[in-house]
Scaffold this active site. Structure first.
Site, PDB file in Angstrom:
ATOM      1  N   LYS A 114       6.470   4.659 -84.694  1.00  0.00           N
ATOM      2  CA  LYS A 114       7.781   4.414 -85.530  1.00  0.00           C
ATOM      3  C   LYS A 114       7.629   3.649 -86.951  1.00  0.00           C
ATOM      4  O   LYS A 114       8.411   4.289 -88.026  1.00  0.00           O
ATOM      5  CB  LYS A 114       8.863   3.717 -84.854  1.00  0.00           C
ATOM      6  CG  LYS A 114      10.293   3.434 -85.220  1.00  0.00           C
ATOM      7  CD  LYS A 114      11.017   2.517 -84.656  1.00  0.00           C
ATOM      8  CE  LYS A 114      10.393   1.050 -85.259  1.00  0.00           C
ATOM      9  NZ  LYS A 114      11.435  -0.196 -84.716  1.00  0.00           N
ATOM     10  N   ASN A 115       7.024   2.729 -86.880  1.00  0.00           N
ATOM     11  CA  ASN A 115       6.815   2.090 -88.290  1.00  0.00           C
ATOM     12  C   ASN A 115       5.788   2.808 -89.119  1.00  0.00           C
ATOM     13  O   ASN A 115       5.868   2.378 -90.293  1.00  0.00           O
ATOM     14  CB  ASN A 115       6.250   0.730 -88.033  1.00  0.00           C
ATOM     15  CG  ASN A 115       7.338  -0.241 -87.223  1.00  0.00           C
ATOM     16  OD1 ASN A 115       8.471  -0.023 -87.157  1.00  0.00           O
ATOM     17  ND2 ASN A 115       6.697  -1.357 -86.449  1.00  0.00           N
TER      18      ASN A 115
ATOM     19  N   CYS B  66      16.461  -6.225 -85.529  1.00  0.00           N
ATOM     20  CA  CYS B  66      16.538  -7.381 -84.375  1.00  0.00           C
ATOM     21  C   CYS B  66      16.817  -8.696 -84.953  1.00  0.00           C
ATOM     22  O   CYS B  66      16.497  -8.936 -86.221  1.00  0.00           O
ATOM     23  CB  CYS B  66      14.950  -7.205 -83.934  1.00  0.00           C
ATOM     24  SG  CYS B  66      14.800  -5.817 -82.883  1.00  0.00           S
TER      25      CYS B  66
ATOM     26  N   ARG C 199      14.487 -12.142 -92.285  1.00  0.00           N
ATOM     27  CA  ARG C 199      13.581 -10.944 -92.766  1.00  0.00           C
ATOM     28  C   ARG C 199      14.128 -10.658 -94.176  1.00  0.00           C
ATOM     29  O   ARG C 199      14.691  -9.543 -94.263  1.00  0.00           O
ATOM     30  CB  ARG C 199      13.333  -9.925 -91.790  1.00  0.00           C
ATOM     31  CG  ARG C 199      12.796 -10.212 -90.538  1.00  0.00           C
ATOM     32  CD  ARG C 199      12.130  -9.261 -89.720  1.00  0.00           C
ATOM     33  NE  ARG C 199      13.073  -8.463 -89.326  1.00  0.00           N
ATOM     34  CZ  ARG C 199      12.370  -7.316 -88.308  1.00  0.00           C
ATOM     35  NH1 ARG C 199      11.408  -7.015 -88.223  1.00  0.00           N
ATOM     36  NH2 ARG C 199      13.495  -6.551 -87.868  1.00  0.00           N
TER      37      ARG C 199
ATOM     38  N   ASP D 294       4.119  -8.297 -83.290  1.00  0.00           N
ATOM     39  CA  ASP D 294       5.007  -7.305 -82.319  1.00  0.00           C
ATOM     40  C   ASP D 294       4.333  -7.308 -80.899  1.00  0.00           C
ATOM     41  O   ASP D 294       4.908  -6.662 -79.872  1.00  0.00           O
ATOM     42  CB  ASP D 294       5.020  -5.954 -82.681  1.00  0.00           C
ATOM     43  CG  ASP D 294       6.032  -5.888 -84.080  1.00  0.00           C
ATOM     44  OD1 ASP D 294       6.763  -6.822 -84.269  1.00  0.00           O
ATOM     45  OD2 ASP D 294       5.994  -4.883 -84.515  1.00  0.00           O
TER      46      ASP D 294
ATOM     47  N   ARG E 287      14.871   1.415 -79.315  1.00  0.00           N
ATOM     48  CA  ARG E 287      14.645   1.741 -80.893  1.00  0.00           C
ATOM     49  C   ARG E 287      13.141   1.821 -81.177  1.00  0.00           C
ATOM     50  O   ARG E 287      12.630   2.271 -82.135  1.00  0.00           O
ATOM     51  CB  ARG E 287      15.279   0.456 -81.449  1.00  0.00           C
ATOM     52  CG  ARG E 287      16.676   0.192 -81.566  1.00  0.00           C
ATOM     53  CD  ARG E 287      17.081  -0.845 -82.510  1.00  0.00           C
ATOM     54  NE  ARG E 287      16.468  -1.080 -83.606  1.00  0.00           N
ATOM     55  CZ  ARG E 287      15.618  -1.882 -84.031  1.00  0.00           C
ATOM     56  NH1 ARG E 287      15.701  -3.103 -83.198  1.00  0.00           N
ATOM     57  NH2 ARG E 287      15.132  -2.005 -85.264  1.00  0.00           N
TER      58      ARG E 287
END
Length: 421
Positions: free
Chosen positions: A22-23, A118, A123, A308, A400
């Site tokens: 995803k990233n 999140c 951030r 993560d 997500r």
């Protein structure tokens, strides 16, 4: 709203394929804005965040649809579009800010809502904005939006040093610099594989980029780019989550399609905890034995231990024969999963950015609630290891970042199902 129900204590054995990252997919899809025409991004996971970005590009006037094969995303970018990213689309996904650099580079203007995502701590996007200002953008914050314009219409190359490593900040400024006039040198860049993958996609579009994967990235701006056809890398965090599952006592899981070099820090800690981690012809295999050994972990930007993976690895440490220390250096509020793991019987205490994990012989099933994406994955792992039934609520966080995770775990022997809460 869905929940996931797990009947735990059943050994997991078998093979699971890693999905696309995803990233990595999100910035490459955002980069399609840099060139009009028909783009194809392959190996894109079917996730809520990807669909959100698709809706955002659709709002701007692009055509976005799943192609054949089903993991390919087709993006048609028109010559003119609406250069606004509204709050209703951006609020659930911080990565939406990645459209800012391409919009400024291509159209010289952008109006992008400040992002959400999140709840794992601050951030801010100030480093994105400082980098774009260094390239000549004029930026102001007004009514919750970033209002940006480029006097003269084209950004200019510059030298810029990030105050700290930022993955999306590096990606945003790198995309903008690809169309800037002249040479850009970015210092203190993030080195994550997703940054290198975006650089590869941009190079395929005709960008001139060197140094991605190091602290210094050099970009020679070009007047125009062509549409991309790019396959994104495998998701190292999803793969790592499955490897932790394999390292739990009595389990044996092989993950195919992953890149071992992207997982070295995690594999080192899994081996230190007593798991047998080996390379296979197309991935990695993790085999758990008895109770894990205690291990100290400190998160760090790539190539260090990924933040993560901190929550998932803590599940393994919760069952260790001894006390481990987990230090979180990236986000200041990323121990929200601890209270829920305690409900399952884990013995964990937190003092600021340090968690002491005193291993217990077993976890026991209980109803728990996910607070963020990686906490959701940790609670699933804990439920798989626990005795009895665990219900994980608020799994929209999970959706997500993990593509149909319950469908991937079931063939390994997991007794897991999705239900309406």
């Amino acid at each position: 709203m869905d929940k996931i129900v797990i009947e735990g204590g059943v050994p997991l054995r078998g093979t699971v394929a890693a999905s696309g990252a995803k990233n990595a997919a999100l910035p490459v899809v955002a980069a399609s804005l840099l060139a009009d025409g028909d783009h194809v991004v392959r190996n894109v996971p079917d996730l809520a965040d990807v669909r959100t970005l698709g809706r955002l590009l659709g709002h701007m006037g692009c055509g976005v649809e799943r192609g054949a094969p089903g993991d390919a995303l087709a993006v048609r970018v028109p010559r003119e579009l609406r250069s606004e990213a509204p709050y209703d689309l951006v609020r659930t996904m911080r990565a939406s800010v990645l459209v800012l650099g391409p919009l400024l580079a291509r159209w010289g203007r952008a109006r992008v809502s400040l992002p959400g995502g999140c709840a794992i701590g601050a951030r801010p996007i100030d480093l994105h904005l400082k980098g774009l200002e260094a390239l000549g953008a004029e930026i102001r914050l007004e009514h919750g939006y970033v209002e940006a314009r480029v006097p003269g219409g084209r950004l200019r190359g510059a030298t810029f040093t990030f105050d700290k490593e930022t993955v999306t900040g590096t990606e945003n400024v790198m995309m903008a610099a690809a169309l800037a006039e002249g040479r850009t040198v970015l210092e203190n860049c993030a080195r994550e594989p997703e940054v290198s993958d975006l650089a590869a996609a941009l190079a395929g579009m005709g960008a001139r980029i060197e140094g991605a994967g190091t602290h210094e990235i050099r970009i020679e701006g070009v007047p125009a780019l062509r549409p991309c056809d790019h396959r994104v890398i495998a998701d190292r965090i999803e793969a790592g989550t499955f490897l932790v599952a394999g390292a739990l006592p009595g389990n044996d899981v092989t993950v195919t399609g992953c890149v071992p070099a992207h997982l070295e820090a995690l594999c080192e800690k899994l081996r230190a905890a007593g798991a047998a981690v080996t390379r296979t012809p197309d991935g990695l295999r993790a085999v758990g034995g008895g109770r894990p050994r205690p291990v100290d972990v400190k998160t760090a930007p790539f190539p260090g231990f990924p933040t993560d993976m901190q929550a998932q690895f803590m599940v393994l440490l919760s069952l260790a024969d001894g006390t481990s220390k987990v230090t979180e250096t990236v986000f200041e509020n990323r121990f929200m999963h601890v209270l829920e793991l305690q409900r399952l019987g884990a013995d964990i205490s937190v003092d600021g950015r340090v968690a002491l994990v005193r291993g217990v012989a077993a976890l026991s099933g209980a109803p728990v609630m996910a607070s963020d994406l990686r906490a959701s994955a940790a609670l699933l792992l804990a439920g798989l290891a626990a005795r009895g039934t665990t219900e994980v609520r608020r799994v929209y966080h999970l959706d997500r970042g993990y593509e149909h995770i319950e469908r991937k775990l079931a063939p390994l022997g997991a007794r897991i199902r999705r239900e309406k809460a």
